[in-house]
Motif scaffolding. Structure first.
Motif, PDB file in Angstrom:
ATOM      1  N   ILE A 192      40.648 -39.248  38.796  1.00 38.70           N
ATOM      2  CA  ILE A 192      40.101 -38.159  37.943  1.00 38.70           C
ATOM      3  C   ILE A 192      41.220 -38.314  36.483  1.00 38.70           C
ATOM      4  CG2 ILE A 192      40.135 -35.775  37.147  1.00 38.70           C
ATOM      5  CD1 ILE A 192      39.518 -35.138  39.821  1.00 38.70           C
ATOM      6  N   LYS A 193      42.252 -38.510  36.520  1.00 44.45           N
ATOM      7  CA  LYS A 193      43.059 -39.026  35.235  1.00 44.45           C
ATOM      8  C   LYS A 193      42.669 -40.436  34.497  1.00 44.45           C
ATOM      9  CE  LYS A 193      47.091 -36.480  36.815  1.00 44.45           C
ATOM     10  NZ  LYS A 193      48.472 -36.624  37.610  1.00 44.45           N
ATOM     11  N   GLU A 246      39.292 -39.538  32.877  1.00 42.41           N
ATOM     12  CA  GLU A 246      39.444 -38.781  31.759  1.00 42.41           C
ATOM     13  C   GLU A 246      40.203 -39.465  30.774  1.00 42.41           C
ATOM     14  OE1 GLU A 246      41.662 -35.447  33.579  1.00 42.41           O
ATOM     15  OE2 GLU A 246      39.926 -34.257  33.936  1.00 42.41           O
ATOM     16  N   THR A 247      40.898 -40.364  31.190  1.00 41.10           N
ATOM     17  CA  THR A 247      41.467 -41.075  30.066  1.00 41.10           C
ATOM     18  C   THR A 247      40.458 -42.168  29.497  1.00 41.10           C
ATOM     19  OG1 THR A 247      43.674 -41.154  31.008  1.00 41.10           O
ATOM     20  CG2 THR A 247      43.214 -42.899  29.646  1.00 41.10           C
ATOM     21  N   ILE A 274      37.255 -41.682  29.270  1.00 38.38           N
ATOM     22  CA  ILE A 274      36.403 -40.736  28.113  1.00 38.38           C
ATOM     23  C   ILE A 274      37.094 -40.344  26.905  1.00 38.38           C
ATOM     24  CG2 ILE A 274      35.032 -38.674  28.121  1.00 38.38           C
ATOM     25  CD1 ILE A 274      34.727 -38.935  31.418  1.00 38.38           C
ATOM     26  N   SER A 275      38.613 -40.136  27.131  1.00 35.85           N
ATOM     27  CA  SER A 275      38.934 -39.735  25.859  1.00 35.85           C
ATOM     28  C   SER A 275      39.410 -40.856  24.890  1.00 35.85           C
ATOM     29  CB  SER A 275      40.161 -38.861  26.089  1.00 35.85           C
ATOM     30  OG  SER A 275      41.155 -39.590  26.485  1.00 35.85           O
ATOM     31  N   LEU A 285      31.435 -40.065  33.133  1.00 38.87           N
ATOM     32  CA  LEU A 285      31.297 -38.793  33.354  1.00 38.87           C
ATOM     33  C   LEU A 285      30.462 -38.268  34.559  1.00 38.87           C
ATOM     34  CD1 LEU A 285      30.380 -37.341  29.817  1.00 38.87           C
ATOM     35  CD2 LEU A 285      32.332 -36.405  31.411  1.00 38.87           C
ATOM     36  N   LEU A 295      32.657 -38.659  37.541  1.00 39.76           N
ATOM     37  CA  LEU A 295      33.455 -37.484  37.569  1.00 39.76           C
ATOM     38  C   LEU A 295      32.910 -36.274  38.022  1.00 39.76           C
ATOM     39  CD1 LEU A 295      36.616 -36.453  36.740  1.00 39.76           C
ATOM     40  CD2 LEU A 295      35.503 -36.243  34.382  1.00 39.76           C
ATOM     41  N   GLN A 315      32.487 -27.191  37.804  1.00 41.26           N
ATOM     42  CA  GLN A 315      33.079 -28.451  37.120  1.00 41.26           C
ATOM     43  C   GLN A 315      32.020 -29.582  36.996  1.00 41.26           C
ATOM     44  OE1 GLN A 315      35.655 -27.188  35.099  1.00 41.26           O
ATOM     45  NE2 GLN A 315      36.458 -29.254  35.496  1.00 41.26           N
ATOM     46  N   TYR A 352      30.391 -31.282  33.640  1.00 41.87           N
ATOM     47  CA  TYR A 352      30.151 -32.704  33.429  1.00 41.87           C
ATOM     48  C   TYR A 352      29.016 -33.378  33.492  1.00 41.87           C
ATOM     49  CZ  TYR A 352      35.418 -32.788  33.718  1.00 41.87           C
ATOM     50  OH  TYR A 352      36.620 -32.435  33.623  1.00 41.87           O
TER      51      TYR A 352
END
Length: 167
Positions: free
Chosen positions: A42-43, A46-47, A49-50, A62, A65, A85, A89
């Motif tokens: 997940i991390k 998320e990284t 995507i950011s 996404l 996720l 969640q 997403y």
């Protein structure tokens, strides 16, 4: 002066070459999921995507996720929290990447989770209607219409309705 310029150029090249790419984050997440290291996966997603919101693989990340949450792979979450969640997403895929290949199915799945898992029929209806207005010729349009027709009904009520319609 030339030595200073060379040092600056070397530092810039070293920093730019050491940054993890979007594909590397995605591959890392795949590996971590296979190893059942869900929180680390997940991390990584998320990284990705950011750090790479405009990447061509960001919508796919996404979706992945959302799938993690839809399949309740995060043990510390209650099912309703996990589905919530997942729905968020999936909807983000549509919101952030409406022209992506993943957008139609993601919008549909957002509505599906709202209707069938979270029992939020008003919001599900809104998502399905949005899906039909944006993607009327998508193969999932038939399913979206059926979902709208059967919104809130139990499986038994749906069967009874279909049997009555056949008569």
């Amino acid at each position: 002066m030339k030595k200073y310029f060379g040092l600056v150029l070397f530092t810039i090249l070293a920093i730019s070459c050491s940054k993890t790419s979007d594909q590397e984050y995605f591959n890392q997440a795949q590996t971590l999921l296979k190893e059942k290291k869900t929180s680390e996966a997940i991390k990584a997603i998320e990284t990705l995507i950011s750090e790479y919101p405009e990447s061509k693989i960001a919508p796919k990340a996404l979706v992945q996720l959302a799938g993690i949450y839809q399949n309740q792979m995060v043990e510390k979450l209650k099912p309703s929290e996990s589905f919530n969640q997942a729905q968020k997403y999936f909807y983000q895929v549509y919101e952030k990447y409406p022209d992506s290949e993943e957008a139609p199915q993601s919008l549909f799945l957002s509505g599906f989770i709202l209707a069938n898992d979270l029992k939020d029929f008003d919001k599900a209806t809104s998502h399905y209607k949005l899906f039909l207005s944006k993607y009327p010729s998508n193969p999932l349009a038939v399913s979206a219409k059926e979902e709208l027709d059967n919104m809130g009904l139990s499986p038994e009520e749906i069967l009874k309705r279909s049997e009555t319609a056949k008569k």
